[in-house]
Design an enzyme around this catalytic site. Structure first.
Site, mmCIF file in Angstrom:
data_model
loop_
_atom_site.group_PDB
_atom_site.id
_atom_site.type_symbol
_atom_site.label_atom_id
_atom_site.label_comp_id
_atom_site.label_asym_id
_atom_site.label_seq_id
_atom_site.Cartn_x
_atom_site.Cartn_y
_atom_site.Cartn_z
ATOM 1 N N GLY A 145 30.270 46.767 -22.778
ATOM 2 C CA GLY A 145 30.038 48.095 -23.036
ATOM 3 C C GLY A 145 30.314 48.175 -24.544
ATOM 4 C CD GLU A 146 34.355 47.483 -26.796
ATOM 5 O OE1 GLU A 146 34.063 46.945 -28.030
ATOM 6 O OE2 GLU A 146 35.384 47.277 -26.247
#
Length: 344
Positions: free
Chosen positions: A312-313
């Site tokens: 993610g991120e």
């Protein structure tokens, strides 16, 4: 929750001219493969034979999820705030990667269950300290959902006004793979087990528990089917803000880089509302999270990378961004056969 975005389909009148420009470069036709398709897409998105990537920006939306109370995550909810601090001090993966590629990184507090210290890179747009547990009640009210959608759109507008024309959205929120999985299931009709993955690293027993919990939640809200209702019932504040961000970016004609499973599920909601949002999207990668390939299939998307990411991120976006730079560079700078005096 009335929405009012004016998203136009791509203007295809430049397609033949762009393709001709690509084909006249000093190379066998098609020999740059997917990079040629990418250059064509960027040119169409910007309605230009000489596209550019200006002030690229990554917005990470962070929020907590009430469903964590049901034991669906391997990590406690406190990790969301701790990771936001890590982003801001420059120690997270996305901090390193955006710094490497000169992409501006901003963190948006959409609904972290903590009081965060002020920071120049932190935007306070908190709707509340996390959503409700959708196992027992809707995650958010219709009013909260509408507020989150508008907040996401507002953040994109602010970046556009500063000169940004290329933007990506990341997320941080313990429990958000649970939200994404049930939303994907409800909006696509695919089986729940195909949509649910291990998230932050669940073992087999934990994964089975997660599926059971999410099925109970779906049974409780079995009549919720419309995209915005699905978002309000099962989503997170960070996911709702991403939906608004996608729609505003497309309305503004910005090039949108799409990350992984959570970001893709937010895009799924946005595309159910305004299908032409997909015209402006570049899919950075396929993650190893269960369900992401099936989600990409919903968009007929061909991702640029397959690195088995599941962080993610916005990490996939930062890694794929140099490919966009290369596509634009060859389109604008590579000599034609005529210019180089090369026979073909």
């Amino acid at each position: 929750m009335p929405l009012n975005f004016a998203i136009s389909p791509l203007n295809s009148t430049l397609r033949s001219a762009l393709q001709a420009k690509i084909d006249q470069k000093t190379k066998p036709r098609g020999s740059l493969g997917q990079l040629e398709s990418l250059a064509l897409h960027v040119g169409l998105c910007q309605n230009s034979l000489t596209p550019s990537l200006n002030k690229p920006c990554m917005l990470i939306f962070a929020g907590d999820h009430g469903i964590v109370e049901a034991g669906v995550s391997a990590y406690p909810q406190t990790v969301t705030a701790q990771m936001v601090a890590n982003f801001l001090t420059g120690g997270a993966a996305i901090s390193v990667l955006t710094r490497q590629h000169d992409i501006e990184l901003l963190i948006v507090d959409a609904g972290v269950n903590a009081d965060l210290n002020s920071h120049t890179k932190l935007i306070d747009a908190k709707i509340g300290k996390g959503t409700q547990n959708f196992l027992t009640q809707p995650a958010m009210t219709a009013e909260e959902c509408a507020k989150a959608l508008q907040a996401g759109a507002d953040q994109v507008l602010r970046q556009h006004q500063s000169g940004c024309n290329c933007i990506g959205f990341g997320e941080m929120g313990i429990g958000n793979t649970s939200s994404a999985a049930v939303m994907m299931h409800r909006l696509t009709g695919l089986s729940l087990v195909r949509c649910v993955g291990r998230g932050t690293g669940l073992n087999n027993g934990q994964l089975q528990h997660k599926v059971i919990v999410l099925q109970r939640a779906l049974n409780k809200h079995k009549d919720v089917t419309e995209p915005l209702d699905v978002l309000a019932t099962f989503g997170g504040f960070e996911i709702a803000m991403m939906v608004g961000a996608y729609l505003k970016a497309a309305e503004l004609g910005m090039l949108i880089l799409v990350d992984g499973f959570i970001a893709g599920t937010a895009l799924l909601v946005a595309s159910k509302l305004y299908p032409h949002v997909l015209d402006y999207c570049v899919f950075s990668h396929i993650s190893s999270e269960q369900g992401h390939q099936a989600l990409l299939n919903q968009f007929n998307a061909k991702p640029l990378l397959n690195l088995e990411l599941r962080l993610g991120e916005g990490s996939g976006i930062a890694l794929a961004y140099p490919l966009l730079q290369s596509a634009v560079a060859f389109l604008n700078e590579m000599a034609t056969f005529a210019e180089a005096g090369v026979d073909h």
